[in-house]
Write a protein that holds these residues in place. Structure first.
Motif, mmCIF file in Angstrom:
data_model
loop_
_atom_site.group_PDB
_atom_site.id
_atom_site.type_symbol
_atom_site.label_atom_id
_atom_site.label_comp_id
_atom_site.label_asym_id
_atom_site.label_seq_id
_atom_site.Cartn_x
_atom_site.Cartn_y
_atom_site.Cartn_z
ATOM 1 N N ASN A 1 31.935 39.541 30.686
ATOM 2 C CA ASN A 1 32.971 39.534 31.303
ATOM 3 C C ASN A 1 33.343 37.799 31.166
ATOM 4 O OD1 ASN A 1 32.843 42.370 32.771
ATOM 5 N ND2 ASN A 1 30.933 41.365 33.353
ATOM 6 N N MET A 2 34.573 37.698 30.934
ATOM 7 C CA MET A 2 34.931 36.264 31.052
ATOM 8 C C MET A 2 35.931 35.786 32.124
ATOM 9 S SD MET A 2 33.267 35.327 28.360
ATOM 10 C CE MET A 2 34.110 33.853 28.064
ATOM 11 N N GLY A 3 36.089 34.639 32.681
ATOM 12 C CA GLY A 3 36.794 34.323 33.516
ATOM 13 C C GLY A 3 37.221 32.669 33.557
ATOM 14 N N TRP A 4 38.074 32.411 34.208
ATOM 15 C CA TRP A 4 38.513 30.794 34.300
ATOM 16 C C TRP A 4 38.112 30.252 35.724
ATOM 17 C CZ3 TRP A 4 39.683 27.767 30.182
ATOM 18 C CH2 TRP A 4 39.851 28.581 28.946
ATOM 19 N N PHE A 5 37.702 29.047 35.920
ATOM 20 C CA PHE A 5 37.641 28.384 37.047
ATOM 21 C C PHE A 5 38.291 27.076 36.801
ATOM 22 C CE2 PHE A 5 34.543 30.831 39.754
ATOM 23 C CZ PHE A 5 34.127 31.856 38.641
ATOM 24 N N PHE B 1 37.693 29.783 41.791
ATOM 25 C CA PHE B 1 37.879 31.065 40.749
ATOM 26 C C PHE B 1 39.653 30.980 40.428
ATOM 27 C CE2 PHE B 1 38.024 35.180 38.824
ATOM 28 C CZ PHE B 1 38.849 35.752 39.493
ATOM 29 N N VAL B 2 39.817 31.189 39.267
ATOM 30 C CA VAL B 2 41.001 31.486 38.946
ATOM 31 C C VAL B 2 41.675 32.890 38.370
ATOM 32 C CG1 VAL B 2 42.856 30.634 37.083
ATOM 33 C CG2 VAL B 2 41.499 28.874 38.236
ATOM 34 N N ALA B 3 40.621 33.278 37.489
ATOM 35 C CA ALA B 3 41.096 34.611 36.786
ATOM 36 C C ALA B 3 39.642 35.213 36.156
ATOM 37 C CB ALA B 3 42.062 34.755 35.935
ATOM 38 N N ALA B 4 39.707 36.549 36.061
ATOM 39 C CA ALA B 4 38.551 37.130 35.549
ATOM 40 C C ALA B 4 39.076 38.332 34.703
ATOM 41 C CB ALA B 4 37.418 37.529 36.116
ATOM 42 N N LYS C 1 48.374 34.531 41.003
ATOM 43 C CA LYS C 1 48.643 35.554 40.591
ATOM 44 C C LYS C 1 50.138 35.685 40.275
ATOM 45 C CE LYS C 1 48.290 40.510 42.341
ATOM 46 N NZ LYS C 1 47.839 40.907 41.025
ATOM 47 N N ASP C 2 50.579 36.253 39.327
ATOM 48 C CA ASP C 2 51.969 36.521 38.971
ATOM 49 C C ASP C 2 52.307 35.529 38.076
ATOM 50 O OD1 ASP C 2 52.739 38.242 42.120
ATOM 51 O OD2 ASP C 2 52.310 39.060 39.979
ATOM 52 N N ARG C 3 51.695 34.289 37.947
ATOM 53 C CA ARG C 3 52.043 33.150 37.159
ATOM 54 C C ARG C 3 51.020 32.829 35.971
ATOM 55 N NH1 ARG C 3 51.469 28.077 39.087
ATOM 56 N NH2 ARG C 3 50.008 28.841 40.504
ATOM 57 N N PHE C 4 49.947 33.311 36.099
ATOM 58 C CA PHE C 4 48.748 32.977 35.158
ATOM 59 C C PHE C 4 48.411 34.533 34.451
ATOM 60 C CE2 PHE C 4 46.670 28.919 36.596
ATOM 61 C CZ PHE C 4 47.803 28.179 36.535
ATOM 62 N N THR C 5 48.167 34.799 33.304
ATOM 63 C CA THR C 5 47.710 35.863 32.695
ATOM 64 C C THR C 5 46.261 35.530 31.790
ATOM 65 O OG1 THR C 5 50.003 36.799 32.604
ATOM 66 C CG2 THR C 5 48.369 37.845 31.088
ATOM 67 N N ILE C 6 45.381 36.476 32.121
ATOM 68 C CA ILE C 6 44.090 36.245 31.146
ATOM 69 C C ILE C 6 44.128 37.364 30.166
ATOM 70 C CG2 ILE C 6 42.803 37.459 32.776
ATOM 71 C CD1 ILE C 6 40.559 35.734 32.283
ATOM 72 N N SER C 7 43.640 37.265 29.013
ATOM 73 C CA SER C 7 43.292 38.192 28.183
ATOM 74 C C SER C 7 42.342 37.722 27.007
ATOM 75 C CB SER C 7 44.554 38.171 27.099
ATOM 76 O OG SER C 7 45.053 37.086 26.510
ATOM 77 N N ARG C 8 41.637 38.610 26.221
ATOM 78 C CA ARG C 8 40.664 38.426 25.509
ATOM 79 C C ARG C 8 40.867 39.100 24.006
ATOM 80 N NH1 ARG C 8 35.601 40.354 28.239
ATOM 81 N NH2 ARG C 8 34.581 39.814 26.258
ATOM 82 N N MET D 1 32.352 38.059 39.817
ATOM 83 C CA MET D 1 32.490 37.008 38.999
ATOM 84 C C MET D 1 33.218 35.800 39.733
ATOM 85 S SD MET D 1 33.622 36.854 35.090
ATOM 86 C CE MET D 1 33.444 35.399 34.224
ATOM 87 N N SER D 2 33.967 35.980 40.751
ATOM 88 C CA SER D 2 34.653 34.972 41.260
ATOM 89 C C SER D 2 33.759 34.027 42.072
ATOM 90 C CB SER D 2 35.784 35.564 42.389
ATOM 91 O OG SER D 2 34.989 36.598 43.498
ATOM 92 N N VAL D 3 32.551 34.437 42.228
ATOM 93 C CA VAL D 3 31.508 33.635 42.902
ATOM 94 C C VAL D 3 31.144 32.651 41.920
ATOM 95 C CG1 VAL D 3 29.439 33.441 44.269
ATOM 96 C CG2 VAL D 3 31.151 35.377 44.460
ATOM 97 N N VAL D 4 31.122 31.019 42.195
ATOM 98 C CA VAL D 4 30.611 30.405 41.230
ATOM 99 C C VAL D 4 29.136 30.661 40.734
ATOM 100 C CG1 VAL D 4 29.903 27.940 40.742
ATOM 101 C CG2 VAL D 4 32.097 28.362 41.665
ATOM 102 N N ALA D 5 28.380 30.787 41.800
ATOM 103 C CA ALA D 5 26.809 31.123 41.595
ATOM 104 C C ALA D 5 26.438 32.282 40.361
ATOM 105 C CB ALA D 5 26.163 31.398 42.775
#
Length: 124
Positions: free
Chosen positions: A33-37, A47-50, A65-72, A105-109
């Motif tokens: 699973n991938m994400g951005w912080f 956390f930004v997105a996953a 939300k509604d401004r950023f889009t995550i894709s892979r 995944m929204s948790v840094v740890a």
């Protein structure tokens, strides 16, 4: 080991757009699973997105939300964060992240691998 390298940061005026990319190497990218912080000066990393492995599920911080889009793209081992309608409050170093547990995944740890970060600066 998973190596993550971000690109695409820069400076933009408020209302503009930027596209961040993260290239992954090492273990099978599609299993993660991938994400951005992001981390602003003097603040904690947030956390930004996953996006789930396989790409069927995504979730976002309320502030983006509604401004950023995550894709892979698993064929290219990349994850992208498209950022639109940027605000000065979005200014931060943005980090790509990989984890095996999507729900937390929204948790840094819970992030297992980090990129080195890329600077995004939004001016008013």
């Amino acid at each position: 080991q998973v190596q993550l390298v971000e690109s695409g940061g820069g400076s933009v005026q408020a209302g503009g757009s930027l596209r961040l990319s993260c290239a992954a190497s090492g273990r099978t990218f599609s299993n993660y699973n991938m994400g951005w912080f992001r981390q602003a000066p003097g603040k904690e990393r947030e956390f930004v997105a996953a996006i789930s492995s396989g790409g069927s599920s995504t979730y976002y911080a309320a502030s983006v939300k509604d401004r950023f889009t995550i894709s892979r793209d698993d064929a290219k081992n990349t994850v992208v964060l498209q950022m639109n309608s940027l605000k000065p409050g979005d200014t931060a170093v943005y980090y790509c992240a990989a984890a095996t547990r999507f729900v937390l995944m929204s948790v840094v740890a819970n992030v297992e691998y980090w990129g080195q970060g890329t600077q995004v600066t939004v001016s008013s």
